[in-house]
Scaffold this active site. Sequence first.
Site, PDB file in Angstrom:
ATOM      1  CG  HIS A 181      17.648 -14.116  52.841  1.00 28.35           C
ATOM      2  ND1 HIS A 181      18.919 -13.600  53.022  1.00 28.35           N
ATOM      3  CD2 HIS A 181      16.798 -13.078  53.074  1.00 28.35           C
ATOM      4  CE1 HIS A 181      18.836 -12.328  53.342  1.00 28.35           C
ATOM      5  NE2 HIS A 181      17.563 -11.973  53.396  1.00 28.35           N
ATOM      6  CG  ASP A 225      18.713  -8.529  55.929  1.00 32.83           C
ATOM      7  OD1 ASP A 225      18.057  -9.503  55.521  1.00 32.83           O
ATOM      8  OD2 ASP A 225      18.842  -7.483  55.273  1.00 32.83           O
ATOM      9  CD  GLU A 233      16.413 -11.088  50.260  1.00 33.22           C
ATOM     10  OE1 GLU A 233      15.415 -10.336  50.246  1.00 33.22           O
ATOM     11  OE2 GLU A 233      17.550 -10.703  50.640  1.00 33.22           O
ATOM     12  CD  GLU A 234      20.535  -9.150  51.663  1.00 29.36           C
ATOM     13  OE1 GLU A 234      20.211  -8.174  50.979  1.00 29.36           O
ATOM     14  OE2 GLU A 234      20.208  -9.291  52.854  1.00 29.36           O
ATOM     15  CD  GLU A 243      14.157 -10.833  54.604  1.00 23.57           C
ATOM     16  OE1 GLU A 243      14.676 -10.270  55.591  1.00 23.57           O
ATOM     17  OE2 GLU A 243      14.742 -10.939  53.512  1.00 23.57           O
ATOM     18  CG  HIS A 273      21.628  -4.179  54.133  1.00 26.45           C
ATOM     19  ND1 HIS A 273      21.641  -4.164  52.759  1.00 26.45           N
ATOM     20  CD2 HIS A 273      20.899  -5.267  54.489  1.00 26.45           C
ATOM     21  CE1 HIS A 273      20.946  -5.196  52.293  1.00 26.45           C
ATOM     22  NE2 HIS A 273      20.482  -5.874  53.333  1.00 26.45           N
TER      23      HIS A 273
END
Length: 355
Positions: A66, A178, A211-212, A234, A321
């Site tokens: 993603h 990410d 995706e998030e 991922e 994150h």
Amino acid sequence: MNNLCHFDFLKQLVETPSPSGFEQPVQRLIRQQLEPLADTIETDIMGNLIALLKGTGGPTVMLAGHCDEIGFMVQFVDDKGFIYFGAIGGVDPHLSPGQRVAIHTDQGDIAGVIGKKAIHLIDSKDRDTVINLKKQYIDIGCTSREEVERLVSIGDPVTFAVGLQPLQGRRVTARAFDDKMGAFVVTEVLKQVKNNGGMAADLYSVSTVQEEVGLRGGITSSYGVNPDIGIVVEVTHATDCPDVEHNGIGRVELGKGPVIARGANVNPMLFRLLVETAKAENIPVQIIGVPRATGTDANVMQLSRGGVATALLGIPLRYMHTPVETLDLNDLESAIRLLTASLTRIHHHTSFVPV
């Protein structure tokens, strides 16, 4: 990376803003990379970028990473010109005060800072209190709402204003590894397969969106492609730093190779293929046990239509994150090698039915 243009592409990816729902700039960048190589390339109604390299009549394989990142969204401007915002994805409110940000407008990026009261002015009893995200605000230097509204619109996305920075050795830090790193890997794998003369299977390289905020692009792209086999790339939590325990995750270290997940979300035959390929090609890998569904596109891919033989390949990542996500470039290169070699072992007769 060994190839400078590959590193430049990775740097461009992570530095191009793409909060969930606003992935178009980074998808255009990936399209530029794949358009000369793919047999077909399209963007679906959700914004997923789907590139196909046709095989020789084998099964359909889908690689997915993603391209969206966490961020913020402008929601309100007060009369003094301070901008209030909401989170896009899983933003830690501990991190945002005192950070530089960029507001991505139709006219270009606007620099700003998330305000933070000086420690001298905070009562000692409140110094360890997390500031609620709804009370945080962005200061772009304007003095009125009217001045801000000439520059910024409600709904504009916002990201931390940091780029890719090399550390020691082959380790690098950036926001948004990410999972732009995953989109990078699946893009590079299609390039490698093409340069190697193709493969039996039809290969779809998919850069998924949103995706998030709920695996949304993974759901629709898996349904649309309808693959027989799917591999999601991922990030996964590295446990080799002081404040992360091994219990519940496993031993995951930067520079020791990509991480192959094992568990209910992973087809056991495809897991075996990846492990055996790694051994045969002398590619370092790590294995983690995931006893439940993963919080990744692999979850929805596996359950698409009548089911997909699915695997999850992770890249060890520290500080997920945050604006300082950190990984090792060796792990990216090993992941590309592993996927490229594994795909050549998938033939017309290869079965992934668990027996």
